[in-house]
Enzyme design. Structure first.
Site, PDB file in Angstrom:
ATOM      1  N   LYS A  14      -0.380   6.376   4.724  1.00 28.43           N
ATOM      2  CA  LYS A  14      -1.727   6.361   4.144  1.00 28.43           C
ATOM      3  C   LYS A  14      -2.805   6.435   5.234  1.00 28.43           C
ATOM      4  O   LYS A  14      -3.778   7.161   5.084  1.00 28.43           O
ATOM      5  CB  LYS A  14      -1.947   5.084   3.302  1.00 28.43           C
ATOM      6  CG  LYS A  14      -0.993   4.958   2.125  1.00 28.43           C
ATOM      7  CD  LYS A  14      -1.367   3.796   1.212  1.00 28.43           C
ATOM      8  CE  LYS A  14      -1.257   2.437   1.858  1.00 28.43           C
ATOM      9  NZ  LYS A  14       0.113   1.995   2.170  1.00 28.43           N
ATOM     10  N   ARG A  89      -4.310  -3.200  -4.909  1.00 27.11           N
ATOM     11  CA  ARG A  89      -2.890  -3.531  -4.792  1.00 27.11           C
ATOM     12  C   ARG A  89      -2.392  -4.351  -5.968  1.00 27.11           C
ATOM     13  O   ARG A  89      -1.202  -4.669  -6.019  1.00 27.11           O
ATOM     14  CB  ARG A  89      -2.657  -4.326  -3.511  1.00 27.11           C
ATOM     15  CG  ARG A  89      -2.137  -3.475  -2.335  1.00 27.11           C
ATOM     16  CD  ARG A  89      -2.141  -4.374  -1.134  1.00 27.11           C
ATOM     17  NE  ARG A  89      -1.209  -4.069  -0.108  1.00 27.11           N
ATOM     18  CZ  ARG A  89      -1.543  -3.542   1.077  1.00 27.11           C
ATOM     19  NH1 ARG A  89      -2.764  -3.137   1.300  1.00 27.11           N
ATOM     20  NH2 ARG A  89      -0.639  -3.415   2.013  1.00 27.11           N
ATOM     21  N   ARG A 134       1.682  -4.661  16.010  1.00 25.41           N
ATOM     22  CA  ARG A 134       1.368  -5.388  14.767  1.00 25.41           C
ATOM     23  C   ARG A 134       2.527  -6.288  14.389  1.00 25.41           C
ATOM     24  O   ARG A 134       3.640  -5.815  14.174  1.00 25.41           O
ATOM     25  CB  ARG A 134       1.128  -4.372  13.632  1.00 25.41           C
ATOM     26  CG  ARG A 134      -0.310  -4.257  13.226  1.00 25.41           C
ATOM     27  CD  ARG A 134      -0.452  -3.259  12.114  1.00 25.41           C
ATOM     28  NE  ARG A 134      -0.096  -3.820  10.814  1.00 25.41           N
ATOM     29  CZ  ARG A 134      -0.327  -3.211   9.664  1.00 25.41           C
ATOM     30  NH1 ARG A 134      -0.913  -2.028   9.661  1.00 25.41           N
ATOM     31  NH2 ARG A 134       0.006  -3.773   8.523  1.00 25.41           N
TER      32      ARG A 134
HETATM   33  P1  AMP Z   1      -1.976  -2.938   5.229  1.00 27.04           P
HETATM   34  O1  AMP Z   1      -2.592  -2.671   6.559  1.00 27.04           O
HETATM   35  O2  AMP Z   1      -2.674  -2.204   4.121  1.00 27.04           O
HETATM   36  O3  AMP Z   1      -0.487  -2.722   5.216  1.00 27.04           O
HETATM   37  O4  AMP Z   1      -2.221  -4.480   4.912  1.00 27.04           O
HETATM   38  C1  AMP Z   1      -1.685  -5.496   5.744  1.00 27.04           C
HETATM   39  C2  AMP Z   1      -1.707  -6.832   5.014  1.00 27.04           C
HETATM   40  O5  AMP Z   1      -3.057  -7.156   4.648  1.00 27.04           O
HETATM   41  C3  AMP Z   1      -0.938  -6.852   3.699  1.00 27.04           C
HETATM   42  O6  AMP Z   1       0.442  -7.138   3.892  1.00 27.04           O
HETATM   43  C4  AMP Z   1      -1.650  -7.975   2.944  1.00 27.04           C
HETATM   44  O7  AMP Z   1      -1.263  -9.248   3.431  1.00 27.04           O
HETATM   45  C5  AMP Z   1      -3.105  -7.778   3.369  1.00 27.04           C
HETATM   46  N1  AMP Z   1      -3.811  -6.851   2.439  1.00 27.04           N
HETATM   47  C6  AMP Z   1      -4.345  -5.640   2.743  1.00 27.04           C
HETATM   48  N2  AMP Z   1      -4.930  -5.085   1.675  1.00 27.04           N
HETATM   49  C7  AMP Z   1      -4.769  -5.959   0.644  1.00 27.04           C
HETATM   50  C8  AMP Z   1      -5.120  -5.957  -0.734  1.00 27.04           C
HETATM   51  N3  AMP Z   1      -5.770  -4.922  -1.288  1.00 27.04           N
HETATM   52  N4  AMP Z   1      -4.782  -7.042  -1.486  1.00 27.04           N
HETATM   53  C9  AMP Z   1      -4.151  -8.098  -0.951  1.00 27.04           C
HETATM   54  N5  AMP Z   1      -3.748  -8.150   0.334  1.00 27.04           N
HETATM   55  C10 AMP Z   1      -4.048  -7.105   1.151  1.00 27.04           C
END
Ligand code: AMP
Length: 204
Positions: A14, A89, A134
């Site tokens: 993404k 999400r 990360r």
């Molecule tokens: P990502 O970078 O999108 O993979 O997000 C990393 C982490 O941030 C996820 O595993 C969640 O803990 C948190 N996170 C990011 N976006 C959301 C969202 N829309 N709702 C809830 N948690 C989120």
């Protein structure tokens, strides 16, 4: 406006595809993961709370991310549109997003889902973790939890957007450019852009 939900499990690509899409369609990129990592880097109270959940691969509360998206929408009122990356999400987030956009007289144009199988995702995330450092990309248990959260809470959103006739699926395996072309094809059809993205006929 052209408002795209770029959808897919962690590691589906993404972020990579968002960068190319924002350059082509001049959209604002809203990644809740990036915003949360920014809060952590800045050492805010919100960042400290979110970090615990993120480090475990668990979703942060709906209210937190909805509030963040609301203020970003307010800060970018004159944009041509948005790419929502990693948001919504949950069903509550999807409903809140529809409401926020309706209040601003716009709506989601389409949801583009990148399809990648779980084995390939784990491989990609571990590789990304080595390169980026990360924490949540470096541990198999955390990765498994993130994919589980996705399958339980996020994947059902496909139905939400299908019911609105806005769901489009694209194979997330192939070269970056192939995947990008496929995404652009779906966008151009949904937004009646044809091949000229400078045409501004994007009202919903
Ligand atoms: P990502 O970078 O999108 O993979 O997000 C990393 C982490 O941030 C996820 O595993 C969640 O803990 C948190 N996170 C990011 N976006 C959301 C969202 N829309 N709702 C809830 N948690 C989120």
């Amino acid at each position: 406006m052209l408002n795209i939900v770029l959808f897919g499990p962690p590691g589906a690509g993404k972020g990579t595809q968002s960068e190319k899409l924002i350059a082509k369609y001049q959209l604002i990129h809203l990644s809740t993961g990036d915003i949360l990592r920014g809060e952590i880097a800045a050492g805010t109270a919100l960042g400290l709370e979110a970090k615990k959940l993120m480090d475990a691969g668990t979703l942060v509360p709906d209210g937190v991310v909805i509030g963040m998206i609301n203020s970003k929408l307010d800060q970018n009122k004159s944009s041509k549109g948005f790419i929502f990356d990693g948001f919504p999400r949950t069903a509550a987030q999807a409903r809140a997003l529809d409401k926020l956009l309706a209040d601003k007289n716009t709506a989601i144009t389409l949801m583009l889902a990148l399809e990648v199988d779980d084995e390939e995702l784990t491989k990609r995330l571990l590789l990304r973790g080595k390169a980026s450092g990360r924490a949540d990309d470096q541990n198999q248990d955390i990765i498994r939890n993130r994919i589980k959260e996705y399958n339980n809470k996020t994947a059902p959103l496909k139905n939400y957007y299908t019911e609105q006739a806005k769901f489009q699926s694209v194979q997330g395996v192939g070269t970056i450019d192939e995947i990008f072309e496929n995404l652009c094809g779906k966008i151009n059809i949904s937004s009646n852009l044809g091949s000229n993205p400078s045409h501004k006929v994007l009202d919903n």
